[in-house]
Design a protein around this motif. Structure first.
Motif, mmCIF file in Angstrom:
data_model
loop_
_atom_site.group_PDB
_atom_site.id
_atom_site.type_symbol
_atom_site.label_atom_id
_atom_site.label_comp_id
_atom_site.label_asym_id
_atom_site.label_seq_id
_atom_site.Cartn_x
_atom_site.Cartn_y
_atom_site.Cartn_z
ATOM 1 N N THR A 121 -4.311 -35.105 25.603
ATOM 2 C CA THR A 121 -5.548 -34.850 26.330
ATOM 3 C C THR A 121 -6.759 -35.024 25.421
ATOM 4 O OG1 THR A 121 -4.440 -33.333 27.836
ATOM 5 C CG2 THR A 121 -6.828 -33.121 27.659
ATOM 6 N N ALA A 154 -7.295 -38.735 24.808
ATOM 7 C CA ALA A 154 -7.825 -39.384 26.006
ATOM 8 C C ALA A 154 -9.308 -39.079 26.181
ATOM 9 C CB ALA A 154 -7.041 -38.932 27.237
ATOM 10 N N GLN A 155 -9.705 -37.844 25.914
ATOM 11 C CA GLN A 155 -11.119 -37.493 26.027
ATOM 12 C C GLN A 155 -11.935 -38.162 24.933
ATOM 13 O OE1 GLN A 155 -11.109 -33.218 26.007
ATOM 14 N NE2 GLN A 155 -10.584 -33.076 28.178
ATOM 15 N N VAL A 193 -11.268 -41.964 28.279
ATOM 16 C CA VAL A 193 -10.495 -42.245 29.485
ATOM 17 C C VAL A 193 -11.159 -41.492 30.633
ATOM 18 C CG1 VAL A 193 -8.266 -41.929 30.611
ATOM 19 C CG2 VAL A 193 -8.352 -42.595 28.216
ATOM 20 N N THR A 234 -11.859 -39.472 33.891
ATOM 21 C CA THR A 234 -11.142 -38.472 34.661
ATOM 22 C C THR A 234 -11.325 -38.804 36.134
ATOM 23 O OG1 THR A 234 -11.650 -36.841 32.973
ATOM 24 C CG2 THR A 234 -10.885 -36.012 35.072
ATOM 25 N N ASP A 251 -4.086 -38.540 36.145
ATOM 26 C CA ASP A 251 -4.635 -39.488 35.173
ATOM 27 C C ASP A 251 -3.453 -40.155 34.460
ATOM 28 O OD1 ASP A 251 -7.322 -38.993 35.685
ATOM 29 O OD2 ASP A 251 -7.314 -37.233 34.392
ATOM 30 N N ILE A 271 -3.141 -42.808 32.505
ATOM 31 C CA ILE A 271 -3.284 -43.209 31.103
ATOM 32 C C ILE A 271 -3.093 -41.999 30.195
ATOM 33 C CG2 ILE A 271 -4.874 -44.159 29.389
ATOM 34 C CD1 ILE A 271 -6.097 -45.819 31.686
ATOM 35 N N GLU A 272 -3.704 -40.888 30.569
ATOM 36 C CA GLU A 272 -3.551 -39.654 29.788
ATOM 37 C C GLU A 272 -2.099 -39.192 29.804
ATOM 38 O OE1 GLU A 272 -5.205 -35.064 29.871
ATOM 39 O OE2 GLU A 272 -6.240 -36.596 31.020
ATOM 40 N N MET A 328 -0.070 -41.320 27.460
ATOM 41 C CA MET A 328 -0.304 -40.912 26.069
ATOM 42 C C MET A 328 0.485 -39.655 25.726
ATOM 43 S SD MET A 328 -4.357 -41.293 25.609
ATOM 44 C CE MET A 328 -5.171 -42.849 25.544
#
Length: 88
Positions: free
Chosen positions: A47, A50-51, A55, A57, A62, A64-65, A68
């Motif tokens: 997370t 991703a932030q 990425v 929201t 989500d 992609i998150e 990951m």
């Protein structure tokens, strides 16, 4: 942090850890509690990454998150299993 977010992190971490363990080929010499801990850490780090990379929201899942987080869980379970195997 509220109690709901802590419980949510534990549940999501358990699922992420279990998915990571299932996708890692071979047998892992770690227990389920350690798998859950690795999953929680992978979910938190995934997370954060991703932030950090921006990425977006979106409402709903989500993907992609989540990807990951699962990849980090696979790596984490593999590292912990390898370290535990080397210690024995």
């Amino acid at each position: 942090m509220t109690i709901e977010s802590i419980i949510g992190a534990i549940v999501i971490g358990a699922v992420i850890g279990a998915i990571g363990r299932l996708l890692l080929p071979g047998r892992q010499a770690i227990g389920w509690i350690l798998t859950i801990v690795v999953g929680i850490v992978a979910a938190l780090i995934g997370t954060a990454i991703a932030q950090a990379i921006g990425v977006e929201t979106t409402p709903g899942i989500d993907w992609i998150e989540l990807l990951m987080q699962v990849v980090l869980a696979i790596v984490g379970v593999g590292l912990v299993a390898g370290l535990r195997r080397g210690a024995r």
